[in-house]
Scaffold this motif. Structure first.
Motif, PDB file in Angstrom:
ATOM      1  N   CYS A  11       0.840  -1.210   0.000  1.00  0.00           N
ATOM      2  CA  CYS A  11       0.000   0.000   0.000  1.00  0.00           C
ATOM      3  C   CYS A  11       0.871   1.255   0.000  1.00  0.00           C
ATOM      4  N   VAL A  12       0.506   2.219  -0.861  1.00  0.00           N
ATOM      5  CA  VAL A  12       1.225   3.492  -0.897  1.00  0.00           C
ATOM      6  C   VAL A  12       0.324   4.640  -0.443  1.00  0.00           C
ATOM      7  N   GLY A  13      -0.788   4.317   0.196  1.00  0.00           N
ATOM      8  CA  GLY A  13      -1.651   5.334   0.781  1.00  0.00           C
ATOM      9  C   GLY A  13      -2.466   6.119  -0.224  1.00  0.00           C
ATOM     10  N   ASP A  14      -2.819   5.504  -1.309  1.00  0.00           N
ATOM     11  CA  ASP A  14      -3.565   6.198  -2.359  1.00  0.00           C
ATOM     12  C   ASP A  14      -4.975   6.615  -1.947  1.00  0.00           C
ATOM     13  N   ALA A  18     -10.445   3.421   0.531  1.00  0.00           N
ATOM     14  CA  ALA A  18     -11.211   3.958   1.656  1.00  0.00           C
ATOM     15  C   ALA A  18     -12.244   4.981   1.205  1.00  0.00           C
ATOM     16  N   SER A  19     -11.968   5.699   0.120  1.00  0.00           N
ATOM     17  CA  SER A  19     -12.974   6.655  -0.339  1.00  0.00           C
ATOM     18  C   SER A  19     -14.075   5.949  -1.122  1.00  0.00           C
ATOM     19  N   MET A  20     -13.728   4.865  -1.833  1.00  0.00           N
ATOM     20  CA  MET A  20     -14.773   4.109  -2.549  1.00  0.00           C
ATOM     21  C   MET A  20     -15.654   3.317  -1.595  1.00  0.00           C
ATOM     22  N   GLU A  21     -15.015   2.639  -0.649  1.00  0.00           N
ATOM     23  CA  GLU A  21     -15.734   1.685   0.207  1.00  0.00           C
ATOM     24  C   GLU A  21     -15.324   1.847   1.676  1.00  0.00           C
ATOM     25  N   PRO A  22     -15.746   2.964   2.292  1.00  0.00           N
ATOM     26  CA  PRO A  22     -15.327   3.222   3.683  1.00  0.00           C
ATOM     27  C   PRO A  22     -15.879   2.212   4.683  1.00  0.00           C
ATOM     28  N   ARG A  28      -5.401   4.509   8.393  1.00  0.00           N
ATOM     29  CA  ARG A  28      -4.988   4.676   9.791  1.00  0.00           C
ATOM     30  C   ARG A  28      -3.848   5.682   9.878  1.00  0.00           C
ATOM     31  N   ASP A  29      -3.408   5.934  11.129  1.00  0.00           N
ATOM     32  CA  ASP A  29      -2.458   7.018  11.382  1.00  0.00           C
ATOM     33  C   ASP A  29      -1.142   6.868  10.634  1.00  0.00           C
ATOM     34  N   ASP A  30      -0.793   5.639  10.244  1.00  0.00           N
ATOM     35  CA  ASP A  30       0.452   5.447   9.501  1.00  0.00           C
ATOM     36  C   ASP A  30       0.296   5.795   8.022  1.00  0.00           C
ATOM     37  N   GLY A  31      -0.921   6.243   7.618  1.00  0.00           N
ATOM     38  CA  GLY A  31      -1.121   6.654   6.229  1.00  0.00           C
ATOM     39  C   GLY A  31      -1.413   5.501   5.286  1.00  0.00           C
ATOM     40  N   LEU A  32      -1.609   4.309   5.864  1.00  0.00           N
ATOM     41  CA  LEU A  32      -1.864   3.131   5.048  1.00  0.00           C
ATOM     42  C   LEU A  32      -3.297   2.646   5.267  1.00  0.00           C
ATOM     43  N   ALA A  33      -3.760   1.834   4.320  1.00  0.00           N
ATOM     44  CA  ALA A  33      -5.121   1.305   4.411  1.00  0.00           C
ATOM     45  C   ALA A  33      -5.146  -0.004   5.184  1.00  0.00           C
ATOM     46  N   TYR A  34      -6.246  -0.198   5.902  1.00  0.00           N
ATOM     47  CA  TYR A  34      -6.491  -1.436   6.646  1.00  0.00           C
ATOM     48  C   TYR A  34      -7.937  -1.852   6.413  1.00  0.00           C
ATOM     49  N   VAL A  35      -8.196  -3.131   6.586  1.00  0.00           N
ATOM     50  CA  VAL A  35      -9.571  -3.600   6.555  1.00  0.00           C
ATOM     51  C   VAL A  35     -10.227  -3.198   7.886  1.00  0.00           C
ATOM     52  N   VAL A  36     -11.411  -2.635   7.797  1.00  0.00           N
ATOM     53  CA  VAL A  36     -12.155  -2.241   8.992  1.00  0.00           C
ATOM     54  C   VAL A  36     -12.355  -3.482   9.873  1.00  0.00           C
ATOM     55  N   ASP A  37     -12.200  -3.301  11.193  1.00  0.00           N
ATOM     56  CA  ASP A  37     -12.366  -4.432  12.116  1.00  0.00           C
ATOM     57  C   ASP A  37     -13.699  -5.128  11.873  1.00  0.00           C
ATOM     58  N   ALA A  50     -18.180  -5.041  -3.740  1.00  0.00           N
ATOM     59  CA  ALA A  50     -17.613  -3.726  -3.419  1.00  0.00           C
ATOM     60  C   ALA A  50     -16.138  -3.861  -3.037  1.00  0.00           C
ATOM     61  N   ALA A  51     -15.835  -4.898  -2.263  1.00  0.00           N
ATOM     62  CA  ALA A  51     -14.442  -5.125  -1.864  1.00  0.00           C
ATOM     63  C   ALA A  51     -13.571  -5.370  -3.097  1.00  0.00           C
ATOM     64  N   LYS A  52     -14.106  -6.118  -4.046  1.00  0.00           N
ATOM     65  CA  LYS A  52     -13.354  -6.412  -5.276  1.00  0.00           C
ATOM     66  C   LYS A  52     -13.196  -5.175  -6.146  1.00  0.00           C
ATOM     67  N   ASP A  53     -14.243  -4.361  -6.233  1.00  0.00           N
ATOM     68  CA  ASP A  53     -14.152  -3.121  -7.028  1.00  0.00           C
ATOM     69  C   ASP A  53     -13.005  -2.256  -6.522  1.00  0.00           C
ATOM     70  N   ALA A  54     -12.921  -2.132  -5.200  1.00  0.00           N
ATOM     71  CA  ALA A  54     -11.849  -1.318  -4.621  1.00  0.00           C
ATOM     72  C   ALA A  54     -10.493  -1.976  -4.882  1.00  0.00           C
ATOM     73  N   ALA A  55     -10.451  -3.309  -4.787  1.00  0.00           N
ATOM     74  CA  ALA A  55      -9.189  -4.012  -5.059  1.00  0.00           C
ATOM     75  C   ALA A  55      -8.743  -3.742  -6.495  1.00  0.00           C
ATOM     76  N   ASP A  56      -9.695  -3.767  -7.430  1.00  0.00           N
ATOM     77  CA  ASP A  56      -9.377  -3.501  -8.837  1.00  0.00           C
ATOM     78  C   ASP A  56      -8.886  -2.070  -9.038  1.00  0.00           C
ATOM     79  N   ALA A  57      -9.405  -1.157  -8.213  1.00  0.00           N
ATOM     80  CA  ALA A  57      -9.057   0.258  -8.371  1.00  0.00           C
ATOM     81  C   ALA A  57      -7.715   0.605  -7.736  1.00  0.00           C
TER      82      ALA A  57
END
Ligand code: F3S
Length: 67
Positions: A11-14, A18-22, A28-37, A50-57
């Motif tokens: 992840c490069v923090g794009d 998170a904006s497509m599928e919050p 998170r604070d490190d600027g990287l994406a995580y899966v919501v608990d 939806a998860a796949k759409d974001a993965a494709d993007a």
């Protein structure tokens, strides 16, 4: 059922995920994406799509969705 993961080594923090599928991905604070608990395993077909759409993007393919 699908499992959802973000590889923080890739992840490069794009923030597209998170904006497509919050509901599924969060920044998170490190600027990287995580899966919501609680969303690491999902059953709902719409959420899986939806998860796949974001993965494709994701420009660096840091998201892995496995059914
Ligand atoms: Fe990271 Fe890709 Fe999301 S670079 S912030 S996993 S769109």
């Amino acid at each position: 059922m699908a499992t959802v993961e973000v590889d923080q080594d890739l992840c490069v923090g794009d923030q597209i995920c998170a904006s497509m599928e919050p509901e599924i991905y969060e920044m998170r604070d490190d600027g990287l994406a995580y899966v919501v608990d609680g969303m690491e395993e999902i059953d709902d077909d719409d959420l899986i799509a939806a998860a796949k759409d974001a993965a494709d993007a994701c420009p660096v393919d840091a998201i892995i969705v496995e059914e």
